[in-house]
Write an enzyme that holds these catalytic residues in place. Structure first.
Site, mmCIF file in Angstrom:
data_model
loop_
_atom_site.group_PDB
_atom_site.id
_atom_site.type_symbol
_atom_site.label_atom_id
_atom_site.label_comp_id
_atom_site.label_asym_id
_atom_site.label_seq_id
_atom_site.Cartn_x
_atom_site.Cartn_y
_atom_site.Cartn_z
ATOM 1 N N GLU A 1 -16.667 -16.313 -6.799
ATOM 2 C CA GLU A 1 -15.218 -15.991 -6.565
ATOM 3 C C GLU A 1 -14.327 -15.873 -7.366
ATOM 4 O OE1 GLU A 1 -13.761 -18.549 -3.038
ATOM 5 O OE2 GLU A 1 -15.173 -17.113 -1.358
ATOM 6 N N ASN B 1 -21.379 -15.039 -7.247
ATOM 7 C CA ASN B 1 -21.507 -14.594 -5.697
ATOM 8 C C ASN B 1 -19.907 -13.971 -5.743
ATOM 9 O OD1 ASN B 1 -23.046 -15.381 -3.491
ATOM 10 N ND2 ASN B 1 -21.471 -16.935 -3.528
ATOM 11 N N HIS C 1 -19.246 -11.982 3.978
ATOM 12 C CA HIS C 1 -17.851 -11.986 5.604
ATOM 13 C C HIS C 1 -17.668 -10.764 6.079
ATOM 14 C CE1 HIS C 1 -18.835 -16.698 4.854
ATOM 15 N NE2 HIS C 1 -18.365 -16.509 3.309
ATOM 16 N N GLU D 1 -23.688 -14.721 2.209
ATOM 17 C CA GLU D 1 -22.754 -15.803 3.483
ATOM 18 C C GLU D 1 -23.082 -15.197 4.788
ATOM 19 O OE1 GLU D 1 -19.607 -17.744 1.514
ATOM 20 O OE2 GLU D 1 -21.243 -18.236 -0.050
ATOM 21 N N ASP E 1 -21.299 -12.375 7.886
ATOM 22 C CA ASP E 1 -21.355 -13.631 9.279
ATOM 23 C C ASP E 1 -20.555 -12.970 10.257
ATOM 24 O OD1 ASP E 1 -18.611 -14.393 7.673
ATOM 25 O OD2 ASP E 1 -19.060 -16.323 8.793
#
Ligand code: XIL
Length: 315
Positions: A130, A171, A207, A236, A238
């Site tokens: 990030e 990432n 996400h 990650e 979702d």
């Protein structure tokens, strides 16, 4: 028929899940799904700086080792997450001078990556997490504010030195489609590799939220990174929804999961997809996004949802 990991393995891809240490220790249903359905796991929190080095040079690997040992027992790989991040990093790091912060970063990477370097289970790391703002400028984190952007190259070099065989990733989130943030990431990776900085891999967190729409250029975005010579992966995934959960929202969610697996399947350099958990019983979403939830592929009672079937059928 068959598990997610059987289908992924037939394609030469991994299917992963983030794993939390407490249900892993305490719930048989959690352990059974974690071991049978996934070929790779990521520690949801146990390998973060606040978990591994809460005080200067005092390391605690209890949770990290629990994850790695579980994976080894079940013939799974571990993706290490994460070394250098602005969040879940102790205050003692954030207050250091530039010289001491750089030294602490290098020492932390050497120790954490070094611990698992000769362990065949841990195959990759999120080295920097990030680093960008939404507009593509660098995030004004304590890392950036103290060290400037050189912390990124330094972190990758330290990780390579600590484990020459690990695949080293950068990432971020909201970089699944082509936009200002993903283009900044693209430019950085291109420039780091031109300087022989060992960046091997780009992670797209994934996400997603059904009310925000699907990033339809995800495959095109993955492919432009792949063309730089890096591996890509979804780290990650979702797909959250606003409560209440409905059958229509489940259908949309399932389609998003399908689209992500299809994109990875279509890009040779895409190594696999990791879901950020697997059961709605243990998901960061309700704690983080008020009024949202139900982002994963099993429900609160470990029953499969349409999203599970979607992933299964796409693999
Ligand atoms: C989240 C975990 O899921 C939560 O349990 C924790 O409280 C906060 O962090 N991006 C990342 C992950 O890289 O490490 C975050 O995980 C979710 C966002």
């Amino acid at each position: 028929d068959g598990t997610l990991r059987m289908h992924a393995e037939e394609r030469g891809k991994f299917i992963g899940a983030a794993i939390a240490t407490s249900p892993l220790a305490n719930e048989t249903a959690y352990r059974n799904i974690a071991s049978t359905e996934f070929s790779q796991i990521t520690a949801e929190n146990a390998m973060k700086w606040e978990s591994t080095e809460p005080n200067d040079n005092q390391y605690t690997f209890t949770g990290a080792d629990q994850i790695v040992n579980f994976a080894t027992q079940n013939n799974q790989q571990v993706h290490g997450h994460t070394l250098v991040w602005h969040s879940q990093t102790p205050g003692w790091v954030q207050g250091l001078s530039a010289t001491n912060m750089r030294a602490a970063m290098n020492e932390h990477i050497a120790t954490v990556v070094g611990r698992y370097a000769n362990n065949a289970t841990v195959v990759s790391w999120d080295v920097v997490n990030e680093a960008f703002n939404e507009d593509g400028t660098f995030r004004q984190s304590f890392w950036f504010n103290t060290l400037g952007q050189s912390y990124i190259a330094d972190a990758f070099r330290a990780a390579r030195a600590a484990d020459p065989n690990a695949r080293l990733c950068i990432n971020d989130y909201n970089v699944e489609g082509i936009n200002a943030k993903s283009t900044a990431m693209f430019n950085l990776v291109q420039s780091l590799r031109a300087q022989n900085v060992p960046v091997d891999c780009v992670g797209f967190q994934g996400h997603l939220a059904i009310q925000f729409g699907f990033p339809n250029d995800i495959q095109q975005n993955m492919q432009r990174f792949a063309n730089l010579g890096v591996q890509v992966r979804v780290t990650e995934l979702d797909v959250r929804m606003q409560t209440p959960r409905t059958a229509a929202k489940d259908t949309t969610q399932a389609q998003y999961y399908t689209n992500v697996i299809n994109a990875c399947n279509a890009v040779t350099a895409c190594a696999g997809v990791t879901i950020w958990g697997f059961t709605d019983k243990y998901s960061w979403v309700p704690d983080t996004f008020s009024g949202e939830g139900f982002a994963l592929i099993y429900d609160n009672n470990y029953a499969i949802k349409p999203a599970y079937t979607a992933v299964h059928n796409a693999l």
